[in-house]
Design a protein around this motif. Structure first.
Motif, PDB file in Angstrom:
ATOM      1  N   ASP A 125      -2.184  -0.097 -11.294  1.00 56.99           N
ATOM      2  CA  ASP A 125      -2.416  -0.104  -9.986  1.00 56.99           C
ATOM      3  C   ASP A 125      -1.822   1.629  -9.213  1.00 56.99           C
ATOM      4  O   ASP A 125      -2.660   1.903  -9.021  1.00 56.99           O
ATOM      5  CB  ASP A 125      -1.178  -0.763  -9.097  1.00 56.99           C
ATOM      6  CG  ASP A 125      -1.452  -2.367  -8.937  1.00 56.99           C
ATOM      7  OD1 ASP A 125      -3.037  -2.901  -8.911  1.00 56.99           O
ATOM      8  OD2 ASP A 125      -0.392  -3.173  -9.451  1.00 56.99           O
ATOM      9  N   SER A 179       2.676   6.310  -6.005  1.00 53.86           N
ATOM     10  CA  SER A 179       2.355   6.961  -7.651  1.00 53.86           C
ATOM     11  C   SER A 179       1.800   8.335  -7.201  1.00 53.86           C
ATOM     12  O   SER A 179       1.656   9.218  -8.007  1.00 53.86           O
ATOM     13  CB  SER A 179       0.293   6.549  -7.054  1.00 53.86           C
ATOM     14  OG  SER A 179       0.210   7.140  -5.698  1.00 53.86           O
ATOM     15  N   LEU A 180       2.522   9.250  -5.481  1.00 53.44           N
ATOM     16  CA  LEU A 180       2.387  11.090  -6.155  1.00 53.44           C
ATOM     17  C   LEU A 180       3.846  10.948  -6.624  1.00 53.44           C
ATOM     18  O   LEU A 180       3.386  12.206  -7.699  1.00 53.44           O
ATOM     19  CB  LEU A 180       2.918  10.037  -4.595  1.00 53.44           C
ATOM     20  CG  LEU A 180       1.854  10.175  -3.269  1.00 53.44           C
ATOM     21  CD1 LEU A 180       2.246  10.779  -1.893  1.00 53.44           C
ATOM     22  CD2 LEU A 180       0.717  11.393  -3.446  1.00 53.44           C
ATOM     23  N   ARG A 223       0.849  -1.291  -0.042  1.00 48.57           N
ATOM     24  CA  ARG A 223       0.214  -0.222   0.372  1.00 48.57           C
ATOM     25  C   ARG A 223       0.889   1.339   0.177  1.00 48.57           C
ATOM     26  O   ARG A 223       0.175   2.063  -0.774  1.00 48.57           O
ATOM     27  CB  ARG A 223      -0.721  -0.219   0.775  1.00 48.57           C
ATOM     28  CG  ARG A 223      -2.585   0.525   1.363  1.00 48.57           C
ATOM     29  CD  ARG A 223      -3.203   0.661   2.112  1.00 48.57           C
ATOM     30  NE  ARG A 223      -2.351   0.864   3.309  1.00 48.57           N
ATOM     31  CZ  ARG A 223      -2.597   0.178   4.158  1.00 48.57           C
ATOM     32  NH1 ARG A 223      -2.933  -0.808   4.794  1.00 48.57           N
ATOM     33  NH2 ARG A 223      -1.264   0.800   5.561  1.00 48.57           N
ATOM     34  N   ASP A 224       1.709   1.047   0.566  1.00 51.66           N
ATOM     35  CA  ASP A 224       2.930   2.982   0.705  1.00 51.66           C
ATOM     36  C   ASP A 224       3.906   2.745  -0.333  1.00 51.66           C
ATOM     37  O   ASP A 224       3.898   3.925  -0.587  1.00 51.66           O
ATOM     38  CB  ASP A 224       3.527   2.306   2.204  1.00 51.66           C
ATOM     39  CG  ASP A 224       2.587   2.134   3.869  1.00 51.66           C
ATOM     40  OD1 ASP A 224       1.391   2.780   3.475  1.00 51.66           O
ATOM     41  OD2 ASP A 224       3.836   1.780   4.350  1.00 51.66           O
ATOM     42  N   GLU A 233       5.487  13.886   1.347  1.00 53.35           N
ATOM     43  CA  GLU A 233       4.692  12.546   2.477  1.00 53.35           C
ATOM     44  C   GLU A 233       5.184  10.817   1.215  1.00 53.35           C
ATOM     45  O   GLU A 233       6.028   9.848   2.035  1.00 53.35           O
ATOM     46  CB  GLU A 233       3.818  12.490   1.302  1.00 53.35           C
ATOM     47  CG  GLU A 233       2.912  11.763   1.827  1.00 53.35           C
ATOM     48  CD  GLU A 233       1.473  11.183   1.228  1.00 53.35           C
ATOM     49  OE1 GLU A 233       0.766  12.708   1.144  1.00 53.35           O
ATOM     50  OE2 GLU A 233       0.892  10.182   1.162  1.00 53.35           O
ATOM     51  N   LEU A 248       6.423   8.508   3.822  1.00 54.97           N
ATOM     52  CA  LEU A 248       6.122   6.240   3.201  1.00 54.97           C
ATOM     53  C   LEU A 248       7.563   5.595   2.890  1.00 54.97           C
ATOM     54  O   LEU A 248       7.549   4.607   3.281  1.00 54.97           O
ATOM     55  CB  LEU A 248       5.116   6.537   2.066  1.00 54.97           C
ATOM     56  CG  LEU A 248       3.985   7.620   1.917  1.00 54.97           C
ATOM     57  CD1 LEU A 248       3.376   7.482   0.497  1.00 54.97           C
ATOM     58  CD2 LEU A 248       3.302   6.281   2.458  1.00 54.97           C
ATOM     59  N   ARG A 296       1.460   4.502  -3.026  1.00 52.14           N
ATOM     60  CA  ARG A 296       0.709   5.210  -2.885  1.00 52.14           C
ATOM     61  C   ARG A 296       2.681   6.177  -3.029  1.00 52.14           C
ATOM     62  O   ARG A 296       1.958   7.074  -4.124  1.00 52.14           O
ATOM     63  CB  ARG A 296       1.102   5.508  -1.776  1.00 52.14           C
ATOM     64  CG  ARG A 296       0.670   6.869  -0.495  1.00 52.14           C
ATOM     65  CD  ARG A 296      -0.948   7.934  -1.398  1.00 52.14           C
ATOM     66  NE  ARG A 296      -1.109   8.661  -0.552  1.00 52.14           N
ATOM     67  CZ  ARG A 296      -1.713   9.702  -1.122  1.00 52.14           C
ATOM     68  NH1 ARG A 296      -2.297   9.293  -1.964  1.00 52.14           N
ATOM     69  NH2 ARG A 296      -1.710  10.733  -1.134  1.00 52.14           N
ATOM     70  N   SER A 330      -6.802   9.914  -6.079  1.00 50.80           N
ATOM     71  CA  SER A 330      -6.614  10.440  -4.921  1.00 50.80           C
ATOM     72  C   SER A 330      -6.328  12.412  -5.630  1.00 50.80           C
ATOM     73  O   SER A 330      -7.037  13.177  -4.913  1.00 50.80           O
ATOM     74  CB  SER A 330      -4.869  10.642  -4.403  1.00 50.80           C
ATOM     75  OG  SER A 330      -5.161   9.577  -4.498  1.00 50.80           O
ATOM     76  N   GLU A 375      -4.354   4.222  -7.780  1.00 47.61           N
ATOM     77  CA  GLU A 375      -3.966   5.537  -6.516  1.00 47.61           C
ATOM     78  C   GLU A 375      -4.020   6.965  -7.363  1.00 47.61           C
ATOM     79  O   GLU A 375      -4.976   7.764  -6.621  1.00 47.61           O
ATOM     80  CB  GLU A 375      -2.885   5.170  -6.031  1.00 47.61           C
ATOM     81  CG  GLU A 375      -2.356   6.376  -5.191  1.00 47.61           C
ATOM     82  CD  GLU A 375      -3.112   5.458  -3.608  1.00 47.61           C
ATOM     83  OE1 GLU A 375      -3.559   4.308  -3.690  1.00 47.61           O
ATOM     84  OE2 GLU A 375      -3.005   6.354  -3.006  1.00 47.61           O
TER      85      GLU A 375
END
Lengths: 622, 428
Positions: free
Chosen positions: B415, B165-166, B158-159, B185, B189, B162, B423, B419
């Motif tokens: 994936d 994807s950022l 998950r992390d 962020e 992560l 994330r 978001s 995300e």
């Protein structure tokens, strides 16, 4: 009744069609481009812009193979911006606003001036069939054109339905007729079809917009062009306006949601998540108080404004209401309402990597019909189909683009092995070898391939050769000898005093070292021009990462050599789960490398597959 | 072409273990272990040494020269003592060596195939072999994902999605309304995952986690003294961490540490024929749990009377030694007689099971964790330069994710896009 014969016939003169026709003609085969109207050649039916991230990469690749999109966009560009200018060159994407009329004119001129290419105006109603083979087309006036290969680039015309509020009518683009008969013929091939949708915003009259208080966005001062052959912008440059939706806009849209074609239940097709309608934005991101809108002029001498960010399928009266709730647009007039369009696409997993359709030999599909969106994606497919159609006419092997050599290869592989779940758009994140697939080195990657194929003209070939001579000379000077950290430090470059000797290219791999920094270290560098210096820097920057990826690239290339016959029967693979068998059967990978990318396929499964392939080969030979 | 290696003999304790290497560096890596040169084709008895000079083992080294080998490449075979420690040490040495990596399942076979070293009949027989390998891998993955590591891996996944994807959102949607700087962020992560990886990599905790939940069931007739035995076992050697009733009143679980192995002891309902409906349910459950356990201790004079089959590796002990006098195989929870012997018997069997759980798997995880950690470390460093170098940070992150694929599953571009689109409101 007229009859004529060509080597390759291209149906549709949009971005896929024009690029396909030019590619085939450049290969020297007699090509016909069939369009409903000469006005349709190179028409931009959605927003008036070319390029962007991933998309700009595709345009550069098309250009590297001497395609037309890049040069035409450079002639029509009225605002150039290099996206991600401050980030690394691998993720920089050239983008331009284009003047619609200039674009069409330039594309028409290119097309009329191309050797071996004829424009035929007419409506294609059917294919000519020779058994299961497609051997030409039939026009509405009953004339027939025979051809060795037919490339169909019919966009959204397959059972296209346009929605404005609760009003819907058949049509491909506003004002065009959908091709019903042709759709019936395609049905007879029994292809897996899916349904997608896309939308456009209402077009506004720029003279009725109050620009005085709106934020402006200008182009780059030093424009980055698409084509490796272009040297400067031609059209006058403009700026875009920026405005925002507000609480009142959102309130109007929310209140009328049930009247939207999409929210009123009139649309089943799947829309792109990266290009949602304004209704979608407001429903899905309810806590966002405002959305940005770019007001993009459609041309220098055109007062039409494309408000990028508010595509919609609401009824006309609601469109006017919400548009006029927006700052600067209080008195604006809508020239053409926004609409949503639903259309059929062919599941691209049935296509080969040449974009040909094995079910109907002689037929190639390119563009939106394959489930993609965007001019650049369409043009890149057109190029692939055009080259391969010509190669097949010439009796030569097809050209196969790979994930390691181009975004074109990434896209073709994604489409033909993974299929699409929403309109497919290119992103740089789709490319696993992103650091080597750059917009700046598209020519180094693809022009030699194009020269070998025969689709690159003399002018480009000569220009490329000169450029490479300079690059090679500069690099060999830089790699001529290595320097100790002490020597490097002596000319003012800060490196680790780790005792490692480095050559000039290795020094340039440090992000903070520039070509100029090396002038006093490496004799003979002064003579190189700015373009060469910049390109050497870019080529050096990712050297370490590219070397690291090289192993993956080689493994993939090796796996690509193990081809899987199209009729391979996965059900007889003992030792694979039935789920995996089914996934492989649907994806129909053409080689082991593609099979490896099918979800859930393990290395052990690949060995098994390979073993079976080997066995079959031996049986066949025996 | 990489040089690959793997344990070619069966896993677990054995007289001889065979580690096979194939590829261009096979001979030099083997020679490196022996500290002396080897013939290009032949057999030598040599001492094997770690890179710090410490002696690992003594073994027979066979070398084959391409193309006259099983795979058609240069091959070295190390025949060493089959102890877990020796095999572990040699495997670790090899995976730390430059240019060497653990083979994927079926990879030796694949190379043999590619080099035309297998005939038709051999190919026919492959399906079963690979099927078995795949099945073993699948089971292993299931074991991992069901356990505590599974929860960790899920969080890492998950992390990492994330974080990636950022970065990708900032790169791919630069002209839209997305943040331009996501460094804080992403860094937090990544460092979170790195911290976990570090903990896992230190001391190969994964292996322990995989072994968490070795179940030992005590079965026997009612009133055979099972509960007394359980209490004696727990009280003597165990650090009891929890005690609670099972899903029915009839299965008691006691978690304890037996000679360093985490073990859950199951005290099941006494097995007997009965007309009592509720008791029958309890007995049914007891049989199920006993069947599923890793090891069964039969506390009975006659194992056939219990309705649970005794299989190889199970232990039979005779109940109530205190009443019947000291007899061979007798035990008494009351007096403690025979308890030590039972404990050592159980731990001996379980250690054997735990090592056969896969040295290769554990080594593979260790390598994966270390590779991922290194790449994440590089990403954090690059991120300090801010958005300008996001392309390189994203590349390091991608490398880390690929290294962890066996643990967190494949993370594809879809994936990341999922995300991103959930978001950010994109689409201008």
């Amino acid at each position: 009744m007229k009859h004529s014969k060509f080597d390759v016939v291209v149906v549709g003169a949009g971005h896929a069609g024009t690029e396909a026709a030019h590619a085939a003609a450049r290969m020297g085969v007699e090509t016909a481009l069939v369009t409903l109207s000469e006005q349709d050649i190179g028409v931009m039916s959605c927003n008036p812009a070319i390029g962007g991230l991933g998309k700009g990469h595709l345009v550069r690749e098309i250009d590297a193979l001497d395609g037309v999109m890049g040069r035409v966009a450079d002639q029509a560009g009225i605002q150039f911006r290099l996206l991600n200018r401050r980030k690394g060159p691998a993720v920089q994407g050239p983008r331009a606003q284009a003047d619609r009329a200039l674009y069409r004119a330039a594309m028409k001129k290119e097309t009329q001036g191309r050797d071996h290419l004829s424009i035929i105006v007419g409506e294609v109603v059917d294919f000519l069939m020779d058994g299961s083979k497609v051997s030409g087309i039939k026009l509405a006036d009953d004339s027939e054109i025979r051809a060795e290969a037919v490339i169909l680039t019919s966009g959204t015309f397959l059972r296209g339905v346009i929605h404005i509020g609760d009003v819907s009518k058949p049509g491909g683009r506003m004002g065009d007729r959908p091709s019903v008969k042709l759709a019936e013929r395609l049905d007879s091939f029994d292809l897996p079809l899916g349904r997608l949708k896309t939308g456009t915003p209402p077009r506004l009259d720029g003279r009725t917009i109050d620009w005085s208080d709106l934020e402006r966005q200008d182009g780059d001062e030093d424009p980055t062009l698409f084509s490796f052959l272009s040297t400067s912008v031609i059209a006058p440059q403009i700026s875009c306006g920026i405005t925002h939706t507000n609480a009142q806009t959102h309130e109007i849209i929310e209140r009328n949601l049930s009247r939207s074609a999409m929210y009123g239940g009139h649309i089943d097709g799947v829309g792109p998540r990266y290009c949602p309608s304004i209704e979608d934005k407001i429903v899905r991101f309810a806590d966002k108080e405002s959305h940005q809108i770019f007001l993009e002029p459609e041309g220098v001498n055109d007062h039409t404004i494309y408000p990028n960010g508010i595509s919609t399928s609401l009824p006309q009266d609601v469109q006017l209401d919400y548009v006029r709730s927006i700052k600067g647009l209080e008195k604006s007039v809508i020239l053409q309402p926004g609409y949503a369009i639903e259309y059929d696409y062919v599941d691209p997993r049935v296509l080969t990597s040449s974009l040909s359709l094995p079910e109907a030999p002689g037929l190639y599909l390119a563009g939106q019909i394959n489930g993609t969106t965007g001019y650049e994606e369409a043009a890149a497919q057109g190029l692939v189909a055009g080259l391969n159609a010509a190669l097949s006419v010439l009796g030569r092997d097809p050209i196969h683009f790979t994930r390691a050599d181009s975004y074109i290869g990434v896209m073709i592989d994604d489409l033909t092995t993974r299929g699409v779940a929403e309109p497919y758009r290119m992103f740089t994140s789709r490319a696993e070898f992103r650091l080597s697939l750059r917009a700046d080195n598209a020519d180094q990657r693809l022009t030699p391939m194009g020269v070998d194929l025969g689709c690159v003209g003399q002018i480009r070939k000569a220009q490329f050769t000169r450029k490479m001579e300079k690059l090679t000379a500069a690099k060999s000077l830089l790699m001529d000898r290595t320097y100790t950290p002490k020597e490097v430090r002596a000319v003012g470059i800060n490196v680790n005093q780790d005792g490692n000797r480095r050559d000039g290219m290795a020094l340039l791999a440090f992000p903070d070292v520039s070509f100029e920094d090396l002038l006093s270290l490496v004799p003979g560098l002064e003579g190189f021009d700015a373009d060469t210096r910049l390109q050497v820097e870019r080529d050096a920057l990712y050297a370490n990462y590219i070397a690291r990826q090289q192993k993956d690239v080689e493994a993939m290339k090796r796996d690509e050599l193990y081809e899987i016959p199209r009729d391979f029967d996965y059900s007889m693979l003992d030792g694979l789960s039935s789920e995996m068998k089914q996934k492989l059967a649907e994806a129909r990978p053409v080689n082991i490398a593609q099979a490896a990318r099918v979800e859930g396929v393990t290395p052990a499964a690949l060995t098994l597959l390979l073993a079976k392939l080997r066995r079959e080969q031996k049986v066949r030979k025996a | 072409m990489d040089t690959i290696f793997a344990l070619a003999s069966a896993q677990g304790k054995a007289g001889v273990a065979v580690i096979r290497l194939s590829g261009p560096l096979a001979h030099s890596a083997a020679a490196g272990l022996t500290g002396s040169s080897l013939p290009s084709r032949g057999m030598r008895v040599r001492s094997l040494h770690a890179s710090d000079g410490s002696r690992l083992d003594e073994g027979l080294i066979l070398t084959f020269q391409a193309p006259a080998s099983f795979t058609g490449e240069d091959v070295a075979e190390l025949q060493i003592h089959g102890s877990t420690a020796s095999v572990n040490a040699v495997m670790r040495y090899l995976s730390d060596a430059d240019g060497l990596r653990l083979a994927e399942p079926g990879e030796f076979t694949r190379r043999a195939l590619e080099n035309g070293k297998m005939d038709l009949t051999q190919v026919e027989g492959l399906a079963d072999l690979i099927d078995a390998e795949t099945e073993a891998q699948r089971k292993q993955a299931q074991t991992i994902l069901a356990g505590e590591l599974g929860i960790l891996a899920e969080r890492w996944r998950r992390d990492l999605i994330r974080a990636a994807s950022l970065l990708e959102a900032v790169i791919d949607f630069a002209d839209e309304e997305v943040p331009t700087d996501v460094t804080p962020e992403v860094q937090s992560l990544i460092t979170g995952v790195m911290h976990d990886l570090q903990r896992e990599a230190d001391g190969v905790k994964i292996a322990e986690r995989i072994r968490t939940g070795f179940e030992v069931a005590i079965v026997g007739l009612p009133n055979a003294g099972k509960s007394t035995l359980l209490n004696a076992l727990a009280g003597r050697e165990a650090a009891i961490t929890s005690e609670y009733a099972g899903t029915t009143r009839d299965v008691i679980e006691v978690r304890m540490d037996l000679s360093g192995l985490p073990v859950t002891l199951l005290d099941t309902a006494g097995l007997r024929e009965t007309d009592d409906h509720v008791e029958n349910l309890g007995i049914e459950l007891a049989r199920k749990r006993a069947d599923a356990a890793d090891l069964r201790v039969f506390l009975t004079d006659d194992p056939t009377e219990l309705g649970v089959p005794m299989i190889e590796g199970d232990i039979q002990v005779l109940p109530k030694s205190d009443l019947h006098g000291d007899r061979e195989g007798g035990i008494s929870g009351k007096t403690g007689q025979g308890i030590d012997r039972l404990i050592s018997h159980i731990s001996c069997i379980l250690s054997e099971k735990s090592t056969s759980h896969g040295i290769a798997t554990r080594e593979r995880h260790r390598v994966a964790l270390n590779d991922a950690k290194a790449a994440l470390g590089a990403a954090v460093t690059v991120l300090e330069s801010g958005p300008d170098l996001y392309d390189i940070a994203a590349e390091e992150l991608r490398t880390a994710i690929r290294a962890l694929e066996t643990l967190v599953g494949r993370i594809g571009v879809e994936d990341l896009l999922d995300e991103i689109f959930s978001s950010f409101c994109l689409g201008k």
